[in-house]
Write an enzyme that holds these catalytic residues in place. Structure first.
Site, short mmCIF file in Angstrom:
data_model
loop_
_atom_site.label_atom_id
_atom_site.label_comp_id
_atom_site.label_asym_id
_atom_site.label_seq_id
_atom_site.Cartn_x
_atom_site.Cartn_y
_atom_site.Cartn_z
N THR A 128 -57.27 -55.96 0.58
CA THR A 128 -57.15 -55.99 1.97
C THR A 128 -58.28 -56.66 2.73
O THR A 128 -58.20 -57.51 3.60
CB THR A 128 -56.57 -54.60 2.38
N TYR A 177 -62.67 -45.19 -10.32
CA TYR A 177 -62.62 -45.53 -8.89
C TYR A 177 -63.49 -44.66 -8.06
O TYR A 177 -63.26 -43.17 -8.40
CB TYR A 177 -61.23 -45.52 -8.41
#
Length: 316
Positions: A128, A177
């Site tokens: 994004t 992550y």
């Protein structure tokens, strides 16, 4: 030297600036910094295009601006930066509806969200914050080339201090992550993207600037758990950085400065904070830009990777 600093507001930065005849395209303009940037520029005569995912929220944002600035010239356009299909559709509409873009302000972003993927399989923050804006900018370049101001502002953050680009695994497919490592990487990418634009388009009079707005309480932090928020504040305050929150008009001031400051005429590929160009600093926790974020070879590597991942091609 600039006359502005940490506490300067959008209205102070734009005092005496005439944006009549300018078209300004702002992502994430439905709230927070984007809405304030849109308001401030509309006050000074700009035709402002508010871009965001949700038409209802865009309408609310436009109405809030009109309520205080009845003469504001506003348009809205829906785009989801986490979807290349949405980006292509939105930019196609933009090229049909608008004759030019003078100032592109890539303001939208997500921060410290859980591990998720965009519609195209990219890790959400990198996908994004960087790849979405990369694809959007590529598709809008024909309009920017027709503009007069020809400036692109990419919202970065001091969060870029948290991580460089991990070119071997940008989407966390192989490594564990970490929301802050992901955010830091995406904000480094925003700076490198500005360097990449400058490398390619300065000769055409198009210049790009990365901006750290400062610490502002907006809905950007909506994904943070109380524990994450506490840990972030401990990190900020334990390093004697003199941290203070900015108001939204103070936070949006550096975007407005980078988009309009005469002292930036003819130059770009720089990282700005508190309404000035930041110094390169690989140690300070309280300011400056890391050298890896301005590295031209890293910028080139990121550009090629972004083209491969998105399929977006900038005009040559």
């Amino acid at each position: 030297m600039t006359a502005f600093g940490w506490a300067s507001t959008t209205d102070e930065v734009l005092e005496g600036v005439d944006l009549s005849g300018m078209t300004v395209f702002i992502t994430g303009a439905n709230s927070g910094l984007g809405q304030e940037t849109a308001r401030a520029m509309a006050v000074h005569g700009a035709h402002v295009v508010l871009a965001g995912r949700d038409q209802d929220k865009l309408d609310e944002s436009a109405a809030a601006i009109i309520a205080t600035e009845p003469e504001a010239r506003l348009d809205t356009i829906t785009v989801d930066l986490a979807s290349l299909e949405s980006i292509r559709a939105a930019t196609s509409r933009a090229r049909q509806r608008f004759g030019k873009i003078d100032l592109l302000i890539n303001n939208a972003g997500v921060m410290a969200c859980p591990f998720e993927h965009t519609a195209d399989g990219f890790e959400r923050q990198f996908g994004t914050n960087h790849l979405g804006h990369f694809a959007l900018t590529a598709e809008l370049m024909p309009l920017i080339e027709r503009g007069t101001a020809k400036r692109i502002v990419n919202l970065s953050s001091r969060g870029h201090h948290m991580a460089p680009m991990h070119f071997d695994d940008p989407n966390f497919a192989q490594r564990p992550y970490d929301p802050w490592a992901s955010y830091g990487q995406s904000k480094t990418a925003n700076v490198l993207f500005s360097v990449g634009i400058e490398q390619r388009y300065a000769v055409m009079g198009i210049h790009a600037y990365a901006v750290h707005p400062g610490g502002i309480e907006t809905n950007l932090g909506r994904h943070m758990t109380p524990e994450m928020r506490d840990a972030l504040m401990a990190r900020i305050t334990s390093r004697d950085t003199g941290f203070q929150w900015k108001t939204i008009p103070q936070g949006a001031a550096t975007s407005c400065w980078a988009a309009t400051a005469p002292e930036l005429e003819g130059r770009g590929g720089v990282y700005c904070e508190d309404c000035h160009i930041a110094e390169v600093d690989d140690e300070s926790a309280s300011g400056g830009v890391r050298s890896y974020a301005l590295n031209p070879s890293f910028a080139d590597q990121l550009w090629k990777l972004s083209e491969e991942l998105t399929g977006a091609k900038f005009p040559t």
